[in-house]
Scaffold this motif. Sequence first.
Motif, PDB file in Angstrom:
ATOM      1  N   MET A 188      -1.992   7.684   3.471  1.00 34.47           N
ATOM      2  CA  MET A 188      -3.173   8.484   3.811  1.00 34.47           C
ATOM      3  C   MET A 188      -4.157   8.464   2.646  1.00 34.47           C
ATOM      4  O   MET A 188      -3.781   8.612   1.504  1.00 34.47           O
ATOM      5  CB  MET A 188      -2.747   9.917   4.128  1.00 34.47           C
ATOM      6  CG  MET A 188      -3.772  10.671   4.942  1.00 34.47           C
ATOM      7  SD  MET A 188      -3.251  12.373   5.238  1.00 34.47           S
ATOM      8  CE  MET A 188      -3.707  13.160   3.717  1.00 34.47           C
ATOM      9  N   SER A 189      -5.435   8.298   2.969  1.00 35.35           N
ATOM     10  CA  SER A 189      -6.440   8.208   1.916  1.00 35.35           C
ATOM     11  C   SER A 189      -7.092   9.567   1.699  1.00 35.35           C
ATOM     12  O   SER A 189      -7.710  10.119   2.605  1.00 35.35           O
ATOM     13  CB  SER A 189      -7.488   7.161   2.320  1.00 35.35           C
ATOM     14  OG  SER A 189      -8.665   7.342   1.591  1.00 35.35           O
ATOM     15  N   SER A 190      -6.913  10.133   0.529  1.00 33.15           N
ATOM     16  CA  SER A 190      -7.545  11.421   0.229  1.00 33.15           C
ATOM     17  C   SER A 190      -8.987  11.179  -0.166  1.00 33.15           C
ATOM     18  O   SER A 190      -9.423  10.043  -0.321  1.00 33.15           O
ATOM     19  CB  SER A 190      -6.802  12.114  -0.913  1.00 33.15           C
ATOM     20  OG  SER A 190      -7.073  11.422  -2.119  1.00 33.15           O
ATOM     21  N   ASP A 191      -9.761  12.255  -0.324  1.00 25.24           N
ATOM     22  CA  ASP A 191     -11.164  12.117  -0.748  1.00 25.24           C
ATOM     23  C   ASP A 191     -11.252  11.389  -2.080  1.00 25.24           C
ATOM     24  O   ASP A 191     -12.212  10.717  -2.368  1.00 25.24           O
ATOM     25  CB  ASP A 191     -11.808  13.499  -0.892  1.00 25.24           C
ATOM     26  CG  ASP A 191     -12.107  14.092   0.476  1.00 25.24           C
ATOM     27  OD1 ASP A 191     -11.999  13.341   1.463  1.00 25.24           O
ATOM     28  OD2 ASP A 191     -12.424  15.284   0.540  1.00 25.24           O
ATOM     29  N   PRO A 199       0.817  -1.228   0.000  1.00 21.56           N
ATOM     30  CA  PRO A 199       0.000   0.000   0.000  1.00 21.56           C
ATOM     31  C   PRO A 199       0.848   1.274   0.000  1.00 21.56           C
ATOM     32  O   PRO A 199       0.499   2.257  -0.672  1.00 21.56           O
ATOM     33  CB  PRO A 199      -0.824  -0.129   1.284  1.00 21.56           C
ATOM     34  CG  PRO A 199      -0.944  -1.613   1.507  1.00 21.56           C
ATOM     35  CD  PRO A 199       0.360  -2.196   1.021  1.00 21.56           C
ATOM     36  N   GLU A 200       1.961   1.263   0.728  1.00 21.61           N
ATOM     37  CA  GLU A 200       2.829   2.452   0.758  1.00 21.61           C
ATOM     38  C   GLU A 200       3.429   2.697  -0.629  1.00 21.61           C
ATOM     39  O   GLU A 200       3.502   3.838  -1.097  1.00 21.61           O
ATOM     40  CB  GLU A 200       3.965   2.265   1.780  1.00 21.61           C
ATOM     41  CG  GLU A 200       3.520   2.219   3.231  1.00 21.61           C
ATOM     42  CD  GLU A 200       2.813   0.925   3.619  1.00 21.61           C
ATOM     43  OE1 GLU A 200       3.084  -0.125   2.989  1.00 21.61           O
ATOM     44  OE2 GLU A 200       1.972   0.952   4.544  1.00 21.61           O
ATOM     45  N   GLN A 201       3.875   1.615  -1.279  1.00 20.65           N
ATOM     46  CA  GLN A 201       4.449   1.749  -2.626  1.00 20.65           C
ATOM     47  C   GLN A 201       3.374   2.174  -3.627  1.00 20.65           C
ATOM     48  O   GLN A 201       3.629   2.966  -4.533  1.00 20.65           O
ATOM     49  CB  GLN A 201       5.088   0.424  -3.047  1.00 20.65           C
ATOM     50  CG  GLN A 201       6.339   0.083  -2.239  1.00 20.65           C
ATOM     51  CD  GLN A 201       6.734  -1.383  -2.365  1.00 20.65           C
ATOM     52  OE1 GLN A 201       5.957  -2.215  -2.827  1.00 20.65           O
ATOM     53  NE2 GLN A 201       7.956  -1.702  -1.956  1.00 20.65           N
ATOM     54  N   GLN A 202       2.159   1.643  -3.439  1.00 25.26           N
ATOM     55  CA  GLN A 202       1.066   2.039  -4.334  1.00 25.26           C
ATOM     56  C   GLN A 202       0.794   3.538  -4.232  1.00 25.26           C
ATOM     57  O   GLN A 202       0.526   4.201  -5.233  1.00 25.26           O
ATOM     58  CB  GLN A 202      -0.209   1.268  -3.987  1.00 25.26           C
ATOM     59  CG  GLN A 202      -0.180  -0.192  -4.404  1.00 25.26           C
ATOM     60  CD  GLN A 202      -1.375  -0.951  -3.847  1.00 25.26           C
ATOM     61  OE1 GLN A 202      -2.474  -0.427  -3.757  1.00 25.26           O
ATOM     62  NE2 GLN A 202      -1.157  -2.189  -3.460  1.00 25.26           N
ATOM     63  N   ALA A 203       0.860   4.064  -3.002  1.00 27.51           N
ATOM     64  CA  ALA A 203       0.619   5.499  -2.821  1.00 27.51           C
ATOM     65  C   ALA A 203       1.658   6.319  -3.578  1.00 27.51           C
ATOM     66  O   ALA A 203       1.357   7.388  -4.115  1.00 27.51           O
ATOM     67  CB  ALA A 203       0.637   5.843  -1.336  1.00 27.51           C
ATOM     68  N   LEU A 204       2.880   5.796  -3.648  1.00 25.21           N
ATOM     69  CA  LEU A 204       3.955   6.519  -4.337  1.00 25.21           C
ATOM     70  C   LEU A 204       3.899   6.350  -5.854  1.00 25.21           C
ATOM     71  O   LEU A 204       4.129   7.301  -6.596  1.00 25.21           O
ATOM     72  CB  LEU A 204       5.317   5.993  -3.860  1.00 25.21           C
ATOM     73  CG  LEU A 204       5.943   6.623  -2.626  1.00 25.21           C
ATOM     74  CD1 LEU A 204       7.282   5.957  -2.355  1.00 25.21           C
ATOM     75  CD2 LEU A 204       6.141   8.127  -2.835  1.00 25.21           C
ATOM     76  N   TYR A 205       3.605   5.123  -6.307  1.00 26.24           N
ATOM     77  CA  TYR A 205       3.797   4.817  -7.727  1.00 26.24           C
ATOM     78  C   TYR A 205       2.514   4.474  -8.487  1.00 26.24           C
ATOM     79  O   TYR A 205       2.563   4.150  -9.669  1.00 26.24           O
ATOM     80  CB  TYR A 205       4.781   3.636  -7.881  1.00 26.24           C
ATOM     81  CG  TYR A 205       6.090   3.855  -7.159  1.00 26.24           C
ATOM     82  CD1 TYR A 205       6.903   4.950  -7.480  1.00 26.24           C
ATOM     83  CD2 TYR A 205       6.518   2.988  -6.161  1.00 26.24           C
ATOM     84  CE1 TYR A 205       8.095   5.161  -6.810  1.00 26.24           C
ATOM     85  CE2 TYR A 205       7.708   3.189  -5.495  1.00 26.24           C
ATOM     86  CZ  TYR A 205       8.494   4.285  -5.821  1.00 26.24           C
ATOM     87  OH  TYR A 205       9.675   4.499  -5.164  1.00 26.24           O
ATOM     88  N   GLN A 206       1.366   4.496  -7.804  1.00 22.09           N
ATOM     89  CA  GLN A 206       0.105   4.175  -8.498  1.00 22.09           C
ATOM     90  C   GLN A 206      -0.990   5.145  -8.091  1.00 22.09           C
ATOM     91  O   GLN A 206      -2.169   4.793  -8.064  1.00 22.09           O
ATOM     92  CB  GLN A 206      -0.314   2.729  -8.187  1.00 22.09           C
ATOM     93  CG  GLN A 206       0.713   1.693  -8.628  1.00 22.09           C
ATOM     94  CD  GLN A 206       0.278   0.276  -8.377  1.00 22.09           C
ATOM     95  OE1 GLN A 206      -0.616   0.014  -7.579  1.00 22.09           O
ATOM     96  NE2 GLN A 206       0.905  -0.675  -9.055  1.00 22.09           N
TER      97      GLN A 206
END
Lengths: 177, 431
Positions: B1-4, A19-26
């Motif tokens: 963190m989940s944005s809207d 999930p952390e990598q997804q936040a950065l790269y997806q």
Amino acid sequence: MGLGSGASCSISLNTVLTPEQQALYQDPDCIRDILSRTKTIAIVGLSSERQKASYFVATYLIREGYRVIPVNPRGGTILGETVYPDLKSIPEKVDLVDVFRPSAEVSAIVDQAIEIGAMAVWTQLRIINFEAAEKARASGLLVVMDKCVKMEHGRFSGSLHWAGMNTELISARRAKR
Amino acid sequence: MSSDRTRKFGFETRMLHAGHIPDPHVGARAVPIYQTTSYVFQDAEQAAELFDLKLYGNIYTRISNPTTAVFEERLASLEGATGAVALASGMAAQFAVFMTLLEPGDEIVASAHLYGGSVTQLTHTLKKLSIKVHYVDPSNLKAWEEAITPKTRCLYGETIGNPGGSILDLEALAVLADSKHIPLIIDNTFATPFLCRPIDWGATIVTHSATKFIGGHGTSIGGAVADSGKFNFARFPSIADPSPSYHGLRFFDTFGHYGFLMKLRVETLRDTGACISPMNSFLLIQGLETLSLRMERHVSNAMGVAKFLAEHPKVARVNYAGLPDNPYHALALKYLPKGPGAVFSFDLKPIGGDAREAGRRFIEKLELFSHLANVGDARSLVIHPASTTHQQLSDEELAAGSVGPGLVRLSVGLETLEDLIWDLDQALAAL
């Protein structure tokens, strides 16, 4: 349905990234931003074979109005476009570099993407190289990894939906033309 | 963190919104019914690219349809799947999965507690295609493992077995399937994604008879296949190898996690023609929009009816995993914490040694339960499997499926619970 309509869920299916990598790269906002600002896409590793995934992606992107430039050391022409041996040889501005080469080759491709001033670099499904991705980000490029450009464009434009696929787009707002 | 903009929407929101964004031209709030066979091409080049699968789009309603696509995406969203394909019926959906995955000579290991129609399809129709089925006691994990041979290509079972009400140990079966590099296929008809999402427990592919609780009103026949997208088909010849019926296309290589569903749609559905009508897709969508509300009432009514029957002197046994003394109760608590569905069976005590006669007479006396061959209607339904749905099975097959001669199957509907209990009570009193 038009890029930019409504809120989207982040889709976590079918990726090997955390999930952390997804936040950065997806990041879906980043993906939409790239797709809407891009005019010219260099596809590194585009095959001339009609049934290869890269050929499907290129055909789709041309139909959707993007200019596609093939990059492949074999040269010649693909889909009517001149094939260049590498990114540095392309004599025009490239917005997005889409990579269909093994993960180990991504670092050298990123070096050239930085050199030619591309806006973003995108590696297709299961092509993952974190070192190269961080190098690109440090140079101000947007980065997407382990995603397919065709699937993501189809997802946000609405056409992937016709195939019964889960776009994870949820919105009560009317789609834009 | 989940944005809207990256919010994970809840199940009920997905029931109402997933798969349908009001279109830019009309803005219709309800899902429009695209009652059309075909779609005008933009130009010759676009037509060629559509046929070549280079573009996503509609060609012919036998393969895809915009109303059906809403149903497909909505169901996929609710199941946590990567996508779905809707078909003419649950039987068509199940058949399409096997036709897409299997080659002559392949084998299936299946739960013995399957819907009678499924048993017939697997045993006899698939046999004509040289596909062999091994049935196992679904609660015996060792039996599943021992039945797997080098030719086994998939495991198949129902979340809640029909009509015995057994509950599959999904997580254990998923681990077994994974260790053998074969997909686990689960029919989730009786549970619906509101009560259980098999993909969350590791299932590869989920099938549905949408005719039942998804449609929910007994109006429309339909089925669906949803794929987790998580199975690696790279060494699965039917999905990975160049396809002779699509110009040598390698579906897994080209479409990745969409490969199985793309092949099922553009080859199996194309060639077998078991397409759903857009009107039925629309009606099934109406069902999905109230699924959670109906399922909550279905399971609470089912629990009330099961408790009443369990205490009745003329009832020998109630096979509902919601009851604490049921052998599947622990599995039900794990996999179906909201309730193990609303379809279950019970055995009547024999009258003068004849349980079959007791079942027949009981059904004749009922006033509110409708005697018919369906489940999952908003109305309460009843059937005597030994003389109807399972009559084509031999006595051995009946026993293997845990169906006794006095077994009565109920599908508990949404009526006032006290009225359902009144009806059962008066019919039992007349025995």
